[in-house]
Motif scaffolding. Structure first.
Motif, PDB file in Angstrom:
ATOM      1  N   UNK A 191      34.442 -34.910 -40.197  1.00 27.80           N
ATOM      2  CA  UNK A 191      33.407 -35.808 -40.695  1.00 27.80           C
ATOM      3  C   UNK A 191      33.211 -36.976 -39.727  1.00 27.80           C
ATOM      4  N   UNK A 192      34.333 -37.465 -39.169  1.00 28.88           N
ATOM      5  CA  UNK A 192      34.305 -38.607 -38.247  1.00 28.88           C
ATOM      6  C   UNK A 192      35.111 -38.266 -37.005  1.00 28.88           C
ATOM      7  N   UNK A 193      34.586 -38.640 -35.840  1.00 31.70           N
ATOM      8  CA  UNK A 193      35.336 -38.546 -34.580  1.00 31.70           C
ATOM      9  C   UNK A 193      35.397 -39.947 -33.979  1.00 31.70           C
ATOM     10  N   UNK A 194      36.598 -40.355 -33.571  1.00 27.00           N
ATOM     11  CA  UNK A 194      36.833 -41.667 -32.974  1.00 27.00           C
ATOM     12  C   UNK A 194      37.191 -41.483 -31.506  1.00 27.00           C
ATOM     13  N   UNK A 195      36.475 -42.169 -30.627  1.00 25.71           N
ATOM     14  CA  UNK A 195      36.759 -42.143 -29.188  1.00 25.71           C
ATOM     15  C   UNK A 195      37.265 -43.521 -28.784  1.00 25.71           C
ATOM     16  N   UNK A 196      38.540 -43.609 -28.409  1.00 23.98           N
ATOM     17  CA  UNK A 196      39.163 -44.912 -28.151  1.00 23.98           C
ATOM     18  C   UNK A 196      38.892 -45.431 -26.745  1.00 23.98           C
ATOM     19  N   UNK A 197      39.127 -44.596 -25.731  1.00 23.73           N
ATOM     20  CA  UNK A 197      38.958 -45.001 -24.330  1.00 23.73           C
ATOM     21  C   UNK A 197      39.189 -43.784 -23.451  1.00 23.73           C
ATOM     22  N   UNK A 198      38.840 -43.903 -22.195  1.00 19.96           N
ATOM     23  CA  UNK A 198      39.144 -42.863 -21.211  1.00 19.96           C
ATOM     24  C   UNK A 198      39.657 -43.519 -19.936  1.00 19.96           C
TER      25      UNK A 198
END
Length: 470
Positions: A135-142
Motif C-alpha cells: 500500500x505504501x513504499x518509503x524511499x529513505x535515501x540512496x
C-alpha cells in the motif's frame, strides 16, 4: 490455511528455535527459506490477513530505525505491525517474520488491525513490489553502498523509477532532499508524501567530496546547493533547467542536539507543529523520524500519536546502542558506506565530552558487507586528526583499515601512537576496554556482519540481549 499447513509451519518454527538454542543465529532467515522453497503460496495468504496494508521501507541507510519508529507510531494508532525488526530484509527475512507471528495453522496472531511493515533490501525492491503489492513504499535515501552488488546510485534510481511507475503502490513516501529520489516523483501516477529538513545546526553550504548526487536527474547539469544537511541531502536547484527540490509535506527542524544522547526535532505535520525528543543523535536520525512521520501522515494518524510514538522509540542493536560497563561506556554505531561513516565521525566529535576519542573500528568484507572495501578511502578520516586517544582496528580487513588511518594521519596518544591491529574481535574489544580509563567512552564502529559478530560476543557475556531480541 488449515491442518495441512502444520508440517511446514512446524518445521519452520522448529528451525528458528533450534538456531537460537544452538546459538547459530536468530532464525531470522532460515524459517523463511523453508517456506519459500516448499510453500511460496503462503505469502499471498498471509498478506491477505494484513488488512491494514503493507508498508515497504527501502534505501541505503536508516531502514531498520525507520521501521522501528514507524512501528511505535502505528501501534499507538490501533494497528498491529508485523515487521522484520531484526533487519533481515530479503524475502526470507519477511517470511520468517510472518512465520514467527503465525500459529501452527498459519493464521497470523494479531491484537489489532494487522499491517505489514517491512524493510527491504534496495537491490530487491523491484521484485518485492510484485510479490507483496504494498500500500505504501518509503524511499529513505540512496548512497554508494556495496558497489559490487548494487552498482552506481543513478542506475539503482533508474531501476526504482521504472518499476514504481509500472507497479505503483497507493502512496509513495519520498525524501525530498535526495535529488535522485525526488526525481522519481515526476512520473509517479498516484499519491506522494514528501519529507525533508528545513534547518539544522549541522548544515553546511557545500557538498562534501564523497557526495553521490552532483548532477540534475532531468538534464544532467550541475546541481547548485543552498544548504547541505548530510552527504548530498539538502536544498538544491539546477541552474540549467530550473528543476529544484520540491516542498516537503512533512518538514523538520533540528532544534537541539546533544551528541548521541538526544536530538530535539520540530516537525510540521498536517498544519500542526510537533516537538519530539529522540533518544538518539545525528542528522540521519532526524531523517528517519521524518520518514516515520510521513508514513503516519499517509495513514492519517493524529499528530499527538506521532509525538507519543517517536517519544518512546528505542534504537535497534548497533544503532547508537549504549552499554555501561562500570565506569566505562561502550557505544556501537553501524557503519557501512562513506556517507554513514562520515556522519558517525561528526556525531562522535560533537558528543560534548572533553578529551580525545577512543575508537574500535571493525571492518569485514563478507557478502553482506560488500566484498569491495575501497569505499573506506572516501571516508573523511582526516577529521579525526589530533582528536583520537586510542584506535584499535579489527575484523577480517583490520590491516587495511589501519593502513587507511595511517594515510589519514590518524594517530593516538603517546601511549598508543599507532593503531592497534587485532583481527579477532573478541580480543580487540578486550584490548580496547583494558586501555581506556574509567569515565571514558569507547566508540565501536563495525560494518554489518562485524556488528552481528560483536553482538554475539556481548550477548554471551551477558552485556546485551541477542540481536533478534534487541
Amino acid at each position: 490455511m488449515g491442518l495441512n499447513r502444520i508440517p511446514v509451519i512446524g518445521a519452520a518454527k522448529a528451525l528458528r528455535s533450534t538456531a537460537r538454542l544452538l546459538r547459530l543465529g536468530g532464525g531470522t532467515a532460515l524459517p523463511g527459506l523453508v517456506v519459500e522453497a516448499v510453500a511460496p503460496e503462503y505469502l499471498d495468504e498471509w498478506t491477505q490477513q494484513l488488512t491494514g496494508g503493507i508498508i515497504l521501507v527501502s534505501g541505503t541507510n536508516g531502514k531498520t530505525t525507520t521501521v522501528r519508529m514507524t512501528a511505535e507510531i502505528l501501534l499507538r494508532a490501533g494497528y498491529e505491525p508485523v515487521s522484520n525488526r531484526a533487519g533481515s530484509n530479503l524475502l526470507r527475512g519477511i517470511l520468517s517474520a510472518l512465520v514467527e507471528r503465525s500459529d501452527w495453522q498459519g493464521r497470523l496472531v494479531l491484537g489489532g488491525r494487522g499491517v505489514g511493515l517491512f524493510e527491504v533490501d534496495e537491490g530487491t525492491l523491484p521484485q518485492m513490489l510484485g510479490r507483496l503489492r504494498p500500500h505504501v513504499v518509503v524511499l529513505t535515501n540512496l548512497f554508494r553502498d556495496q558497489l559490487d552488488r548494487y552498482g552506481e546510485v543513478e542506475a539503482l534510481a533508474r531501476a526504482w523509477r521504472r518499476v514504481l511507475t509500472g507497479t505503483p503502490p497507493e502512496v509513495l513516501v519520498v525524501n525530498a532532499d535526495d535529488p535522485n529520489l525526488a526525481a522519481i516523483v515526476d512520473d509517479f501516477p498516484k499519491d506522494v508524501v514528501l519529507f525533508g529538513l528545513e534547518s539544522s545546526p549541522f548544515a553546511r553550504d557545500s557538498l562534501p567530496h564523497a557526495a553521490d548526487a552532483r548532477f540534475c536527474p532531468r538534464c544532467n547539469g550541475p546541481l547548485s546547493y543552498a544548504v547541505v544537511y548530510y552527504s548530498h541531502l539538502g536544498k538544491y536547484r539546477c541552474p540549467d533547467c530550473g528543476w529544484e527540490r520540491p516542498v516537503p509535506d512533512v518538514a523538520g527542524e533540528v532544534v537541539r542536539a546533544q551528541g548521541i544522547e538526544s536530538l530535539g526535532l520540530a516537525i510540521q505535520y498536517g498544519g500542526e507543529l510537533l516537538e519530539v525528543e529522540l533518544p538518539v543523535g545525528g542528522t540521519y536520525n532526524a531523517y528517519n523520524a521524518l520518514a516515520a512521520a510521513a508514513v503516519a501522515y499517509a495513514y492519517r494518524v493524529p499528530a499527538r500519536v506521532v509525538r507519543q510514538g517517536l517519544g518512546v522509540f528505542q534504537p535497534a542493536f548497533g544503532r547508537q546502542q549504549v552499554i555501561n560497563l562500570g565506569r566505562r561506556r561502550v557505544v556501537t554505531i553501524l557503519v557501512k558506506n562513506p556517507a554513514g561513516f562520515n556522519e558517525a565521525i561528526n556525531l562522535i566529535l560533537s558528543d560534548g565530552r572533553d578529551g580525545p576519542k577512543n575508537l574500535l573500528i571493525i571492518l569485514n568484507d563478507r557478502v553482506n558487507d560488500g566484498r569491495d572495501i575501497s569505499w573506506v578511502w572516501d571516508v573523511d578520516f582526516d577529521l579525526l586528526q589530533g582528536r583520537v586517544g586510542l584506535v584499535v582496528t579489527s575484523g577480517l580487513r583490520a590491516a587495511e583499515m589501519a593502513l587507511r588511518l595511517k594515510y589519514a594521519e590518524v594517530a593516538g596518544t603517546a601511549d598508543t601512537p599507532e593503531p592497534i591491529v587485532e583481527p579477532d574481535i573478541r580480543r580487540a574489544l578486550d584490548i580496547a576496554l583494558d586501555k581506556i580509563r574509567p569515565g571514558d567512552t569507547l566508540y565501536v564502529l563495525p560494518t554489518y556482519t562485524a556488528l552481528l559478530d560483536l553482538q554475539r560476543i556481548l550477548a554471551r557475556r551477558g552485556l546485551t540481549r541477542p540481536y533478534w531480541e534487541a
